[in-house]
Design an enzyme around this catalytic site. Structure first.
Site, PDB file in Angstrom:
ATOM      1  N   TYR A 194       0.750  -1.089   0.004  1.00  0.00           N
ATOM      2  CA  TYR A 194      -0.116   0.099  -0.177  1.00  0.00           C
ATOM      3  C   TYR A 194       1.056   1.090   0.131  1.00  0.00           C
ATOM      4  O   TYR A 194       0.279   2.202  -0.413  1.00  0.00           O
ATOM      5  CB  TYR A 194      -0.833   0.079   1.498  1.00  0.00           C
ATOM      6  CG  TYR A 194      -2.159  -0.551   0.917  1.00  0.00           C
ATOM      7  CD1 TYR A 194      -1.744  -2.423  -0.071  1.00  0.00           C
ATOM      8  CD2 TYR A 194      -3.583  -0.780   1.819  1.00  0.00           C
ATOM      9  CE1 TYR A 194      -3.205  -2.845  -0.062  1.00  0.00           C
ATOM     10  CE2 TYR A 194      -4.059  -1.304   1.879  1.00  0.00           C
ATOM     11  CZ  TYR A 194      -4.169  -2.669   1.000  1.00  0.00           C
ATOM     12  OH  TYR A 194      -4.964  -3.782   0.978  1.00  0.00           O
ATOM     13  N   LYS A 229       2.744 -15.280   3.319  1.00  0.00           N
ATOM     14  CA  LYS A 229       2.802 -15.650   2.058  1.00  0.00           C
ATOM     15  C   LYS A 229       4.284 -16.289   1.338  1.00  0.00           C
ATOM     16  O   LYS A 229       4.916 -16.240   0.668  1.00  0.00           O
ATOM     17  CB  LYS A 229       1.743 -15.403   1.146  1.00  0.00           C
ATOM     18  CG  LYS A 229       1.988 -16.179  -0.511  1.00  0.00           C
ATOM     19  CD  LYS A 229       0.841 -17.352  -0.073  1.00  0.00           C
ATOM     20  CE  LYS A 229       0.669 -18.019  -1.373  1.00  0.00           C
ATOM     21  NZ  LYS A 229      -0.511 -19.146  -1.270  1.00  0.00           N
ATOM     22  N   ASP A 288      -3.274 -17.638   2.677  1.00  0.00           N
ATOM     23  CA  ASP A 288      -4.603 -18.680   2.026  1.00  0.00           C
ATOM     24  C   ASP A 288      -4.987 -19.533   2.556  1.00  0.00           C
ATOM     25  O   ASP A 288      -6.822 -19.895   3.187  1.00  0.00           O
ATOM     26  CB  ASP A 288      -4.496 -19.356   0.002  1.00  0.00           C
ATOM     27  CG  ASP A 288      -3.567 -20.528   0.247  1.00  0.00           C
ATOM     28  OD1 ASP A 288      -2.608 -20.302   1.303  1.00  0.00           O
ATOM     29  OD2 ASP A 288      -3.089 -20.939  -0.335  1.00  0.00           O
ATOM     30  N   ASP A 328      -5.758  -6.337   5.893  1.00  0.00           N
ATOM     31  CA  ASP A 328      -6.712  -5.306   4.830  1.00  0.00           C
ATOM     32  C   ASP A 328      -7.734  -6.918   5.088  1.00  0.00           C
ATOM     33  O   ASP A 328      -9.442  -6.495   4.949  1.00  0.00           O
ATOM     34  CB  ASP A 328      -6.337  -4.220   4.306  1.00  0.00           C
ATOM     35  CG  ASP A 328      -7.364  -3.938   3.510  1.00  0.00           C
ATOM     36  OD1 ASP A 328      -8.742  -3.308   4.152  1.00  0.00           O
ATOM     37  OD2 ASP A 328      -7.638  -3.299   2.275  1.00  0.00           O
TER      38      ASP A 328
HETATM   39  C1  IPM Z   1      -9.087   0.031   5.899  1.00  0.00           C
HETATM   40  C2  IPM Z   1      -9.806   0.134   4.534  1.00  0.00           C
HETATM   41  C3  IPM Z   1      -8.421   1.149   3.976  1.00  0.00           C
HETATM   42  C4  IPM Z   1      -7.586   0.547   3.547  1.00  0.00           C
HETATM   43  C5  IPM Z   1      -8.735   1.768   2.253  1.00  0.00           C
HETATM   44  C6  IPM Z   1     -10.136   2.464   2.748  1.00  0.00           C
HETATM   45  C7  IPM Z   1      -7.844   2.612   2.674  1.00  0.00           C
HETATM   46  O1  IPM Z   1     -10.838  -0.563   3.471  1.00  0.00           O
HETATM   47  O2  IPM Z   1      -9.014   0.633   6.469  1.00  0.00           O
HETATM   48  O3  IPM Z   1      -8.970  -1.307   6.196  1.00  0.00           O
HETATM   49  O4  IPM Z   1      -6.845  -0.678   2.767  1.00  0.00           O
HETATM   50  O5  IPM Z   1      -6.489   0.541   4.878  1.00  0.00           O
HETATM   51 MG    MG Z   2     -10.126  -2.483   4.744  1.00  0.00          MG
END
Ligand code: IPM
Ligand code: MG
Length: 357
Positions: free
Chosen positions: A143, A192, A224, A248
């Site tokens: 990310y 993974k 997984d 996430d």
């Molecule tokens: C979360 C959300 C966020 C993330 C998005 C909105 C950027 O999905 O807090 O889980 O992926 O961290």
């Molecule tokens: Mg999320």
């Protein structure tokens, strides 16, 4: 008797409605336990794009940095789907996490007895309750990695890179093991490692960190398999620690096991006591301003704030007990409503919880 300054970022969609109820609950706690909470409101997400042309204005960061903690609602919505990537409302969240150094994201998934039937899994699978804590790395990995477009084997291609340093892995693992010591002393590191180099580094560092926590049982599981085990036998887990993207995904899955994503809070922490607290559900624009959203996740988020940032355990317990009481009374928002229970709106649910404080 303490004094606490809280930055409040209501955000978009149902964010403002649920945040308001969480603020009211904190006020009730303040009165009962004689603490002074002051609130400073700030903009982030789509509403900030509308008001000042950027999703995370400098002023918002300043307000957060001068507060003891941050309470956030949710950001995003279809209205801003077509703004350029760097300015999407979601970037405000990523920016806040990075700028405030909040690398550790705690996402508890707990089943309340009163809501056992809301769990979509068979009763025998979750019999006796469920209490999982997902510890998600929050400021690294794919990310935040290098990204872009380039020419590849098949013409133009896009790429996002996953990178993790030993330092980043070590601090999140330490965090997870530390927390496990207060719980059932079991940590499952989800990765993974059969494919990814970063995962192999996670395992190496995890093993080193574990040496300082001889009492904790540390296991490893491929992501997984973990996704499968969460629905097959979720009770095997206590603390799950994992990378940004896996966390996430798995935290949404875990939340659904509890019956509704509208119930789960989260805490984002750094090195000190400062934290940002938010419900894990999104902005749910389809039900915004209809008094339908469940404020419980936001309210439980301030309970986490009291516990993790201010060390006010009694006060945090009072909020959790109040939530339990209203659920036992059969009070429900639409997401958790079932035949024979009492349907309430966001506001009424918030008030019912405040009245139990
Ligand atoms: C979360 C959300 C966020 C993330 C998005 C909105 C950027 O999905 O807090 O889980 O992926 O961290
Ligand atoms: Mg999320």
């Amino acid at each position: 008797m303490g004094k606490y300054k809280i930055a409040v970022i209501p955000g978009d969609g149902i964010g403002p409605e649920v945040t308001q109820e969480a603020v009211n609950v904190l006020k009730a706690i303040g009165e009962k336990f004689q603490h002074t909470f002051t609130f400073e409101y700030a903009l982030a997400g789509g509403c900030a794009i509308d008001a000042c042309g950027e999703c995370l204005p400098e002023e918002t960061l300043e307000i957060c940095k001068h507060s003891n903690s941050v309470m956030l609602g949710a950001v995003g919505g279809p209205k801003w789907d077509n703004v350029p990537n760097a300015q999407r409302p979601e970037k405000a969240l990523l920016g806040l996490r990075a700028e405030l150094g909040l690398f550790s994201n705690l996402r508890p998934a707990k089943i309340y007895d009163a809501l056992a039937e809301a769990c979509p899994l068979k009763a025998e699978i979750v019999k006796g309750g469920l209490d999982i804590l997902i510890v998600r790395e929050l400021t690294g990995g794919i990310y935040f990695g290098e990204r872009g477009y380039r020419q590849g084997k098949y013409g133009e291609e896009a790429y996002d890179v996953e990178t993790y340093s030993e330092v980043e892995i070590k601090r999140i693992l330490k965090n997870a093991l530390e927390i496990a010591m207060q719980r059932d002393k079991k940590v499952c590191c989800v990765d993974k490692a059969n494919v990814l180099e970063t995962s192999r580094l996670w395992r190496k560092v995890a093993q080193e960190v574990k040496n300082d926590y001889p009492e904790v049982e540390l296991t490893y599981m491929y992501v997984d398999n973990a996704a499968m085990q969460l629905v097959r036998n979720p009770k095997q887990f206590d603390v799950m620690v994992t990378s940004n993207m896996f966390g996430d995904i798995l935290s949404d899955e875990a939340s659904m096991i509890t019956g509704s994503i509208g119930l789960l809070p989260s805490a984002s922490l750094g090195e000190g006591t400062f934290g940002m607290y938010e419900p894990i559900h999104g902005s749910a624009p389809d039900i915004a301003r209809e008094n339908k959203a469940n404020p419980i996740a936001a309210i439980l988020s301030v309970a986490m704030m009291l516990k993790y940032s201010f060390h006010l355990t009694k006060e945090a317990d009072a909020i959790e007990a109040a939530v339990k009481t209203v659920l036992e009374k059969g009070l429900r928002t639409p997401d958790i409503f079932s035949q024979g229970t009492t349907l309430l709106g966001t506001k009424e649910m918030g008030e019912a919880i405040q009245n139990c404080i």
